[in-house]
Design a protein around this motif. Structure first.
Motif, PDB file in Angstrom:
ATOM      1  N   LYS A  87       0.845  -1.205   0.000  1.00 29.05           N
ATOM      2  CA  LYS A  87       0.000   0.000   0.000  1.00 29.05           C
ATOM      3  C   LYS A  87       0.876   1.249   0.000  1.00 29.05           C
ATOM      4  CE  LYS A  87      -1.942   1.560   3.903  1.00 29.05           C
ATOM      5  NZ  LYS A  87      -2.888   1.703   5.038  1.00 29.05           N
ATOM      6  N   TYR A  88       1.905   1.250   0.837  1.00 27.75           N
ATOM      7  CA  TYR A  88       2.828   2.391   0.902  1.00 27.75           C
ATOM      8  C   TYR A  88       3.650   2.510  -0.386  1.00 27.75           C
ATOM      9  CZ  TYR A  88       2.023   4.118   5.608  1.00 27.75           C
ATOM     10  OH  TYR A  88       1.471   4.714   6.705  1.00 27.75           O
ATOM     11  N   ALA A  89       4.048   1.391  -0.964  1.00 24.32           N
ATOM     12  CA  ALA A  89       4.801   1.423  -2.226  1.00 24.32           C
ATOM     13  C   ALA A  89       3.967   2.072  -3.321  1.00 24.32           C
ATOM     14  CB  ALA A  89       5.216   0.016  -2.632  1.00 24.32           C
ATOM     15  N   PHE A  90       2.692   1.735  -3.375  1.00 25.06           N
ATOM     16  CA  PHE A  90       1.789   2.327  -4.356  1.00 25.06           C
ATOM     17  C   PHE A  90       1.671   3.839  -4.132  1.00 25.06           C
ATOM     18  CE2 PHE A  90      -2.487   3.746  -5.504  1.00 25.06           C
ATOM     19  CZ  PHE A  90      -2.492   3.457  -6.858  1.00 25.06           C
ATOM     20  N   ALA A  91       1.424   4.246  -2.886  1.00 27.97           N
ATOM     21  CA  ALA A  91       1.270   5.677  -2.577  1.00 27.97           C
ATOM     22  C   ALA A  91       2.549   6.454  -2.878  1.00 27.97           C
ATOM     23  CB  ALA A  91       0.869   5.857  -1.115  1.00 27.97           C
ATOM     24  N   ARG A  92       3.720   5.859  -2.564  1.00 30.59           N
ATOM     25  CA  ARG A  92       5.006   6.520  -2.868  1.00 30.59           C
ATOM     26  C   ARG A  92       5.173   6.734  -4.363  1.00 30.59           C
ATOM     27  NH1 ARG A  92       7.076   3.381   1.042  1.00 30.59           N
ATOM     28  NH2 ARG A  92       7.698   1.758  -0.388  1.00 30.59           N
ATOM     29  N   THR A  93       4.840   5.717  -5.144  1.00 36.05           N
ATOM     30  CA  THR A  93       4.995   5.825  -6.601  1.00 36.05           C
ATOM     31  C   THR A  93       4.054   6.869  -7.174  1.00 36.05           C
ATOM     32  OG1 THR A  93       5.678   3.518  -6.739  1.00 36.05           O
ATOM     33  CG2 THR A  93       4.910   4.537  -8.774  1.00 36.05           C
ATOM     34  N   VAL A  94       2.799   6.858  -6.743  1.00 37.81           N
ATOM     35  CA  VAL A  94       1.835   7.853  -7.229  1.00 37.81           C
ATOM     36  C   VAL A  94       2.305   9.256  -6.858  1.00 37.81           C
ATOM     37  CG1 VAL A  94      -0.522   8.725  -6.936  1.00 37.81           C
ATOM     38  CG2 VAL A  94      -0.138   6.283  -7.286  1.00 37.81           C
ATOM     39  N   ASN A  95       2.775   9.429  -5.639  1.00 32.85           N
ATOM     40  CA  ASN A  95       3.269  10.738  -5.187  1.00 32.85           C
ATOM     41  C   ASN A  95       4.473  11.184  -6.022  1.00 32.85           C
ATOM     42  OD1 ASN A  95       3.245  12.987  -3.402  1.00 32.85           O
ATOM     43  ND2 ASN A  95       4.934  12.063  -2.259  1.00 32.85           N
ATOM     44  N   LYS A  96       5.392  10.263  -6.251  1.00 29.99           N
ATOM     45  CA  LYS A  96       6.605  10.569  -7.032  1.00 29.99           C
ATOM     46  C   LYS A  96       6.254  10.949  -8.477  1.00 29.99           C
ATOM     47  CE  LYS A  96      10.863   8.246  -8.455  1.00 29.99           C
ATOM     48  NZ  LYS A  96      11.616   6.988  -8.361  1.00 29.99           N
ATOM     49  N   LEU A  97       5.352  10.188  -9.107  1.00 27.63           N
ATOM     50  CA  LEU A  97       4.963  10.490 -10.484  1.00 27.63           C
ATOM     51  C   LEU A  97       4.125  11.765 -10.564  1.00 27.63           C
ATOM     52  CD1 LEU A  97       4.240   6.898 -11.834  1.00 27.63           C
ATOM     53  CD2 LEU A  97       6.227   8.337 -12.291  1.00 27.63           C
ATOM     54  N   ASN A  98       3.350  12.042  -9.544  1.00 22.07           N
ATOM     55  CA  ASN A  98       2.604  13.296  -9.501  1.00 22.07           C
ATOM     56  C   ASN A  98       3.569  14.481  -9.493  1.00 22.07           C
ATOM     57  OD1 ASN A  98       0.328  15.126  -9.095  1.00 22.07           O
ATOM     58  ND2 ASN A  98       1.057  15.279  -6.997  1.00 22.07           N
ATOM     59  N   HIS A  99       4.610  14.399  -8.665  1.00 23.14           N
ATOM     60  CA  HIS A  99       5.599  15.493  -8.613  1.00 23.14           C
ATOM     61  C   HIS A  99       6.384  15.601  -9.915  1.00 23.14           C
ATOM     62  CE1 HIS A  99       4.936  16.761  -4.545  1.00 23.14           C
ATOM     63  NE2 HIS A  99       5.097  15.528  -4.077  1.00 23.14           N
TER      64      HIS A  99
END
Length: 172
Positions: free
Chosen positions: A107-119
């Motif tokens: 779950k955290y890996a998914f959120a980190r990736t989405v956050n990183k790609l959003n930035h």
């Protein structure tokens, strides 16, 4: 195992769609079938969140896109409870999708990736709530490329500190 699944997903589903797969996690969506939540980037640099159904026909692995969203449409990721180890989270688009990851770490890996790609691509104000921000943000001391080992590393750090403190003599 997960690297083999990622290679297979890339080869059979994402490369033919001209997309680069950045992250995928297994989610509990159906008892009978296996589902993955994937984050990819198109050639036009559009970030997509895709739910994929995985099934077998004989010895052949098949993948079918069941839902597809644009990161631009994502309003919020709600991790439910930041202070407990649970795999549940919500994706808020026009509709709220309640999901269960295979593990809290994924779950955290998914959120980190989405956050990183959003930035990297959108730079929009995406709300990521009820997550421990230490594990989400890349600028933290705990950020790592080993994603799933992140939580374990922090637990070991705290355990080591507790052992050291328990071995220290108390002044009388």
């Amino acid at each position: 195992m997960s690297s083999l699944v990622k290679e297979d997903l890339e080869k059979k589903l994402f490369k033919p769609l001209s997309q680069n797969l950045y992250e995928f996690i297994e989610i509990e969506f159906s008892v009978q079938d296996r589902y993955y939540l994937c984050v990819s980037v198109t050639k036009n640099e559009e970030v997509k969140i895709i739910m994929v159904k995985h099934y077998r026909i004989g010895l052949d692995e098949k993948y079918e896109v069941t839902k597809k969203w644009s990161l631009n449409d994502l309003q919020m990721i709600d991790g439910k409870e930041a202070d407990t180890d649970n795999p549940f989270f919500d994706l808020h688009f026009k509709k709220v999708y309640r999901l269960e990851a295979y593990s809290c770490a994924s779950k955290y890996a998914f959120a980190r990736t989405v956050n990183k790609l959003n930035h990297a691509y959108l730079k929009k104000d995406l709300q990521i709530v009820n997550f421990d921000s230490t594990y989400i943000n890349d600028d933290s001391i705990w950020s790592s490329n080993n994603k799933d080992c992140l939580v374990l590393m922090r637990i070991c750090f705290y355990a080591f500190n507790l052992v050291c403190l328990s071995l220290c003599p108390l002044p009388l």
